[in-house]
Design an enzyme around this catalytic site. Structure first.
Site, PDB file in Angstrom:
ATOM      1  N   GLU A  93       6.980   2.788 -10.034  1.00 18.43           N
ATOM      2  CA  GLU A  93       5.964   3.218  -8.831  1.00 18.43           C
ATOM      3  C   GLU A  93       6.678   4.193  -8.073  1.00 18.43           C
ATOM      4  O   GLU A  93       8.072   4.028  -7.819  1.00 18.43           O
ATOM      5  CB  GLU A  93       5.168   2.092  -8.020  1.00 18.43           C
ATOM      6  N   CYS A 124       6.761  -0.494   2.506  1.00 21.87           N
ATOM      7  CA  CYS A 124       7.917  -1.110   2.109  1.00 21.87           C
ATOM      8  C   CYS A 124       7.933  -2.534   1.673  1.00 21.87           C
ATOM      9  O   CYS A 124       7.285  -3.575   2.082  1.00 21.87           O
ATOM     10  CB  CYS A 124       9.022  -1.108   3.385  1.00 21.87           C
TER      11      CYS A 124
END
Length: 355
Positions: free
Chosen positions: A91, A341
Site C-alpha cells: 500500500e 499510521c
C-alpha cells in the site's frame, strides 16, 4: 517478463541504447521523461530518434506494479493497493496538503514487516520480502500520477509505509536517489524522509550515505522498559544508543531530526512520560510529532490499545512545549480507510476499488 524502466539507472539504460545503436546520451532524456510523465513515454516534446520509443515499449514494461484498488477517505487521503509482478501487494498513501495544490506521499519499503511493533497492523501480517528499488519508484510514480489527477503536486515523500526501511537500506537508498535526483524524479533531497524504529547500524549507514535527506525515528516511549514492551527493537537498542546514532546523523546533516511518538492511553501518555521524554531529548534539535493511535484490533500480544483522550494529549503537548521541545500534535490522515499510521496491511479483501 519484461524489465521495468524504474529499475534502471542512466548508465544501465545507456548501455542498452548503445547495444541498439543509439547514442548513450539519450538515456538521460528517456528517464527524465519517464519520471516526469509518471511512468509513461509519449511523443510529446522534441522528436525522438527514429524507432527509439517503439523499441523501448517493446523491450521494457511501463512498470511491474499495477493498481489493484483505490480508496479515498473523507479527508481526501487516498490509499492505493498496488499489485507487484509476483502477485504480492503493498500500500501507498497520498495525503493532501493544507495548500490546495500540494500533497505528500507515504511509501512502503517491504511487503509486510519483521519488526513486530505491538500496536501496528503491518506487523500482524508478518514479513514476506524486501521491495526492489524499482518497486518503490513505481509507488512514487503512482502517487505522483494520483496527485496530478487531483490537480496537486507531489511535494514530499516519507518512507513510513509498510516495512522497516533500514532493513532494506541499499534498495531504499537507490530509490531515494531516483526519486530525489534531477536526473530522475527531481523531487529534491530535502523533500524525502526515511523513518526507522531505531536500528543503530542502519542509522549509521544512512549517515555514511550522506544524501541530505531527513530522518524520523519512531520512539514511542521515553524509557527502555516501556519501549521494549511496545517495540521488540527496543530490546536490541537502548534509547541512549539510538539518540547517540541520531547525534552522529545530525552532525553531518545539520537539520532537526523527527521523533515519532504514538500516544497510547494509560501506556505512554502521562505528564510524567512527557517530562521524561523532554529530559531524554535535552538540548537536541528535534521535532516531536505526537501521533493519534489508530485502532487495529487486538495487538500481537493480545492487548487492545486505545488512543489517548484529547485532554491527555493536550497536556502531553503542553509539558513538552513548556520544556522547550518543538512539538506538534498530528491529526490522523485517512483513518476511515485504514490509511493512517500503523494501519497499512495490504489486504485486497479489505479494500474496494473506488473512483
Amino acid at each position: 517478463m519484461r524489465p521495468s524502466l524504474a529499475e534502471l539507472s542512466v548508465d544501465d539504460l545507456a548501455s542498452v541504447l548503445a547495444q541498439w545503436g543509439y547514442k548513450r546520451s539519450h538515456a538521460g532524456r528517456v528517464l527524465r521523461e519517464y519520471y516526469a510523465r509518471c511512468g509513461e513515454l509519449t511523443e510529446a516534446g522534441r522528436p525522438w530518434p527514429a524507432g527509439l520509443l517503439e523499441r523501448l515499449r517493446i523491450e521494457f514494461a511501463p512498470g511491474g506494479t499495477a493498481l489493484a484498488a483505490r480508496q479515498v477517505a473523507a479527508d481526501g487521503t487516498t490509499k492505493l493497493l498496488l499489485r507487484l509482478a509476483d502477485g504480492r501487494t503493498v500500500e501507498a498513501v497520498l495525503m493532501p496538503d493544507y495548500r490546495a495544490d500540494r500533497a505528500a506521499g507515504c511509501l512502503s519499503s517491504q511487503v509486510g514487516c519483521a519488526m513486530g511493533c505491538d500496536f501496528c497492523a503491518t506487523a500482524q501480517s508478518g514479513f514476506e520480502r524486501n521491495l526492489t528499488a524499482g518497486e518503490m519508484v513505481e509507488q512514487f510514480l503512482a502517487l505522483r500520477r494520483e496527485a496530478a489527477s487531483a490537480g496537486r503536486k507531489l511535494q514530499t515523500v516519507v518512507f513510513m509505509g509498510m516495512g522497516e526501511p533500514l532493513l532494506n537500506l541499499d534498495a531504499v537508498l537507490t530509490a531515494v536517489r531516483r526519486i530525489a535526483d534531477n536526473t530522475y524524479g527531481g523531487l529534491g533531497w530535502r523533500q524525502v524522509t526515511v523513518s526507522t524504529v531505531g536500528l543503530v547500524p542502519g542509522i549509521d549507514a544512512l549517515t555514511a550515505a550522506d544524501l541530505g535527506i531527513n530522518l524520523a525515528v519512531s520512539l514511542h516511549a521515553p524509557d527502555d522498559a516501556t519501549r521494549a514492551a511496545l517495540l521488540p527493537a527496543g530490546r536490541r537498542f537502548a534509547i541512549a544508543d539510538i539518540l547517540a546514532a541520531v547525534d552522529r546523523f545530525q552532525a553531518s546533516r545539520g537539520r532537526p531530526v523527527i521523533i515519532q511518538y504514538c500516544l497510547l492511553k494509560g501506556v505512554n501518555d502521562s505528564a510524567a512520560h512527557a517530562r521524561m521524554l523532554a529530559a531524554v531529548i535535552g538540548s537536541r534539535r528535534m521535532h516531536v510529532n505526537l501521533l493519534h493511535y489508530n485502532p487495529t484490533g487486538l495487538s500481537l500480544r493480545g492487548v487492545r490499545y486505545e488512543p489517548s483522550g484529547d485532554e491527555a494529549a493536550a497536556q502531553f503537548l503542553a509539558e513538552l512545549r513548556a520544556r522547550g521541545v518543538v512539538t506538534h500534535l498530528r491529526r490522523s490522515r485517512g483513518p476511515d480507510i485504514d490509511a493512517a499510521c500503523g494501519q497499512l496491511r495490504a489486504k485486497r479483501g479489505e479494500l474496494s476499488v473506488q473512483s
